[in-house]
Design an enzyme around this catalytic site. Structure first.
Site, mmCIF file in Angstrom:
data_model
loop_
_atom_site.group_PDB
_atom_site.id
_atom_site.type_symbol
_atom_site.label_atom_id
_atom_site.label_comp_id
_atom_site.label_asym_id
_atom_site.label_seq_id
_atom_site.Cartn_x
_atom_site.Cartn_y
_atom_site.Cartn_z
ATOM 1 N N ALA A 267 0.823 -1.220 0.000
ATOM 2 C CA ALA A 267 0.000 0.000 0.000
ATOM 3 C C ALA A 267 0.853 1.264 0.000
ATOM 4 O O ALA A 267 0.463 2.284 -0.585
ATOM 5 C CB ALA A 267 -0.930 -0.008 1.215
ATOM 6 N N TYR A 268 2.021 1.215 0.626
ATOM 7 C CA TYR A 268 2.893 2.401 0.618
ATOM 8 C C TYR A 268 3.314 2.732 -0.819
ATOM 9 O O TYR A 268 3.173 3.870 -1.283
ATOM 10 C CB TYR A 268 4.121 2.157 1.499
ATOM 11 N N ALA A 269 3.846 1.716 -1.517
ATOM 12 C CA ALA A 269 4.303 1.944 -2.889
ATOM 13 C C ALA A 269 3.136 2.376 -3.783
ATOM 14 O O ALA A 269 3.270 3.265 -4.628
ATOM 15 C CB ALA A 269 4.967 0.680 -3.430
#
Ligand SMILES: NC(=O)c1ccc[n+]([C@@H]2O[C@H](COP(=O)([O-])OP(=O)(O)OC[C@H]3O[C@@H](n4cnc5c(N)ncnc54)[C@H](O)[C@@H]3O)[C@@H](O)[C@H]2O)c1
Length: 316
Positions: free
Chosen positions: A144-146
């Site tokens: 989810a960060y990327a």
């Protein structure tokens, strides 16, 4: 001289960035939940605001009366919160902050992305078509960060389609940021010292041995802001050091940690990094000046003293 509003200005990268831009003669306003008491932020106007509150963010950005906006604020570490929280927070905050910049009539708007958009480290495997990696390497986020960083890049592209060239946008993907105090022994983002990352290649391998000195990020942003009106709109740039954060050539190290890269990495001899900064050099004329060897006072070995990467017996 510009008046620059930096979101996340009290953070790891933000502190060095506002200090570097203030040193370069700009006026700085930091918008962050936290107000830093770090000495580097002296002379920088700091305003405490939760930027997930879109109304508060819009007001603060408008009140800053800036002519450039750099958006850094985010949950900056993958898996440091539930996936859904990271995606929602980072993506919504990027949309709110960057749109507020447009609404305030700020002519130059930049957002921080991340090299992780490329998707290295995916549990199901990852192989690029070629090395070194550059801005043409396809983005394949696996967490989810990327994904939130790719959305931030897409948000500037979307806003550029809405506003045309009256507002100039860019996104940058800083490699693993090392602040000046971290060269002197303070812990880096993942909780190790720089020397520990060098002594144990397994610590740097997840980032493919990338890094950049925070002061070089500041000169990159200064250069980018100056160039923005002249370069194509909504470009994306990797911002990395000229070398890899490793004592051995990546031709040797990468195949140990990223299965299948033997042939692809063969050209990464000497101290060559896995991420190319050639676009920032070509388009902006920027180049980093700090290297880990220079900062830690370690001499580079003779290239000829590196063993032949094909000789697996000396690599174990
Ligand atoms: N440090 C790195 O190596 C690295 C590498 C690639 C990309 N980046 C990106 O650069 C940016 C800065 O990273 P960093 O390492 O300085 O992270 P950091 O966590 O040290 O700083 C982020 C800052 O954002 C602020 N913030 C978070 N949520 C906020 C909110 N709701 N309202 C107001 N402020 C809020 C935090 O208080 C913090 O000061 C991030 O966007 C990150 O994804 C960093």
């Amino acid at each position: 001289m510009s008046r620059i509003v930096v979101t996340g200005g009290a953070g790891r990268l933000g502190r060095s960035l506002v200090a570097g831009l203030a040193d370069a003669g700009h006026e700085l306003v930091s918008l962050d939940r936290a107000v830093s008491d770090a000495g580097e932020l002296q002379g920088v106007e700091q305003i405490a605001v939760d930027l997930t509150d879109t109304d508060a963010a819009t007001r603060a950005i408008s009140d800053a009366r800036a002519d450039a906006l750099i958006h850094l604020a985010a949950i900056a570490v993958p898996f440091s919160a539930p996936e859904e929280v990271i995606l929602r927070t980072n993506a919504a905050m990027a949309l709110g902050v960057l749109s507020a910049g447009v609404a305030a009539g700020i002519p130059r708007i930049v957002t921080a992305s991340s090299p992780t958009v490329l998707g290295y480290g995916a549990p199901t495997g990852w192989l690029p078509e070629r090395l070194p990696l550059d801005e043409t390497t396809p983005a394949k986020p696996w967490n989810a960060y990327a994904l939130s960083k790719l959305l931030a890049e897409q948000t500037i592209a979307m806003l550029a389609r809405q506003t045309g060239d009256s507002t100039r946008f860019a996104a940058f993907r800083p490699c693993y940021v090392i602040a000046p105090e971290e060269w002197r022994g303070a812990l880096t983002q993942q909780g190790h010292t720089v020397r520990e990352r060098l002594d144990d290649p397994a610590l740097s391998a997840p980032a493919l041995f990338n890094y950049v000195d925070a002061r070089d990020v500041a000169t990159f942003i200064d250069t980018l802001l100056l160039a923005l009106p002249e370069i194509p709109n909504a470009e994306v740039f990797f911002v990395g050091a000229d070398d890899a954060l490793a004592r051995r050539p990546l031709a040797e190290l990468l195949p140990r940690f990223v299965p299948g890269t033997e042939g692809l990495a063969a050209g990464l001899t000497g101290s060559a990094p896995a991420f190319s900064n050639a676009k920032a050099r070509r388009v902006l004329g920027w180049r980093p000046v700090h290297t880990w060897r220079g900062e830690l006072g370690e001499a580079a070995p003779e290239t000829s003293s590196f063993p032949d990467p094909a000789r697996k017996d000396v690599l174990a």
